[in-house]
Scaffold this active site. Structure first.
Site, PDB file in Angstrom:
ATOM      1  CE  LYS A  57      11.497  38.794  90.559  1.00  0.00           C
ATOM      2  NZ  LYS A  57      10.692  40.004  90.813  1.00  0.00           N
ATOM      3  CB  CYS A  80       8.458  38.746  93.702  1.00  0.00           C
ATOM      4  SG  CYS A  80       6.779  39.435  93.623  1.00  0.00           S
ATOM      5  CD  GLU A 120      10.761  41.808  94.149  1.00  0.00           C
ATOM      6  OE1 GLU A 120       9.544  41.563  94.329  1.00  0.00           O
ATOM      7  OE2 GLU A 120      11.289  41.805  93.015  1.00  0.00           O
TER       8      GLU A 120
HETATM    9  C1  ACM Z   1       7.332  40.948  91.137  1.00  0.00           C
HETATM   10  O1  ACM Z   1       8.034  40.010  90.760  1.00  0.00           O
HETATM   11  N1  ACM Z   1       7.817  41.894  91.916  1.00  0.00           N
HETATM   12  C2  ACM Z   1       5.919  41.032  90.758  1.00  0.00           C
END
Ligand code: ACM
Length: 264
Positions: free
Chosen positions: A115, A148, A41
């Site tokens: 995301k 993530c 990420e």
């Molecule tokens: C995250 O979503 N970077 C912990």
């Protein structure tokens, strides 16, 4: 088919430096035969932003920005598909924590994911993703993207599996210890391969846990990274296993679902 995670330590707010690091590591993965490499990420920018202005200074448009252009060139040069997390700024200046998928042989830009489940202070800078969960058929595999913290919501991986993913590419900046244990279960319950590419290092007191993980549809850990080294792992995946959702002659783990009994 061989796939790889690239575990690295992004230099905070220094995209050019991160391009060089990523290039070296993806090259190593390609030399070991990987056809798909997953980077962490926000591999280009680092993670622990203080304010929105910091993100804006390093975020770029997808696909018409320097990070996607760098990835397209690298994929072409190394004959490899790449998934990488990046800070996206759209044409209206809105910021997203995104992942981009690019391919070799003139394919260039294939798609992106924004995301959906933002973690903690990310909510101060980024808009929640508005593109849904998407699976890309890249010819050699069907690849779903999540980022993530999405792992914490089983619906993310489930949605990708229901949409046909055989591999879930999961760029990460993990700070909690649980995902390396949870991801083999996400892989098992959806009969998919998962590739979690995490980062290492520390930024402004926030420590990242490393332990990038490739898991199989049988919950095997095929590769597990260290807590503190930049490194790659390349493993072979058998996509037939991911396509076969029957676990015996009477149970198919997707067809046996009973959605009318589930709360969503
Ligand atoms: C995250 O979503 N970077 C912990």
């Amino acid at each position: 088919m061989k796939v790889a995670y690239v575990q690295m330590e992004p230099a905070f707010l220094k995209p050019e430096k991160n391009y060089s690091r990523a290039e070296k590591l993806v090259k190593e993965a390609a030399e070991k035969g990987a056809k798909l490499a997953v980077l962490p990420e926000l591999f280009d920018t680092g993670y622990n932003f203080e304010n929105r202005e910091e993100v804006e200074a390093v975020a770029s448009q997808i696909p018409d920005g320097p990070t996607t252009e760098f990835l397209i060139e690298l994929a072409k040069e190394l004959d490899i598909f790449i998934v990488a997390g990046t800070a996206e700024k759209d044409e209206k200046g809105r910021l997203y924590n995104s992942a981009v998928l690019v391919g070799p042989m003139g394919m260039g830009y294939i798609g992106k994911y924004r995301k959906i489940h933002l973690f903690y202070r990310e909510k101060l800078f980024f808009q929640p993703g508005d593109l849904g969960f998407h699976v890309f058929n890249i010819g050699i595999a069907k690849v779903g993207l999540m980022i993530c913290f999405d792992w914490f919501f089983p619906e993310s991986a489930r949605t990708l599996a229901l949409k046909g993913a055989e591999i879930i590419a999961h760029p990460s900046n993990l700070v909690m210890p649980y995902a390396p244990r949870a991801m083999p279960i996400r892989a098992l319950e959806n009969r998919v391969y998962t590739i979690t590419a995490n980062r290492i290092g520390e930024e402004r007191g926030l420590k990242f846990i490393g332990k990038s993980t490739i898991a199989s549809p049988k919950a095997e850990v095929l590769a597990l990274g260290s807590e503190d080294q930049e490194e790659i792992a390349v493993v072979n995946v058998d996509l037939e296993l991911a396509r076969e959702k029957r676990i015996n002659e009477m149970n198919d783990i997707l067809k046996d679902r009973r959605p009318k009994h589930y709360l969503i």
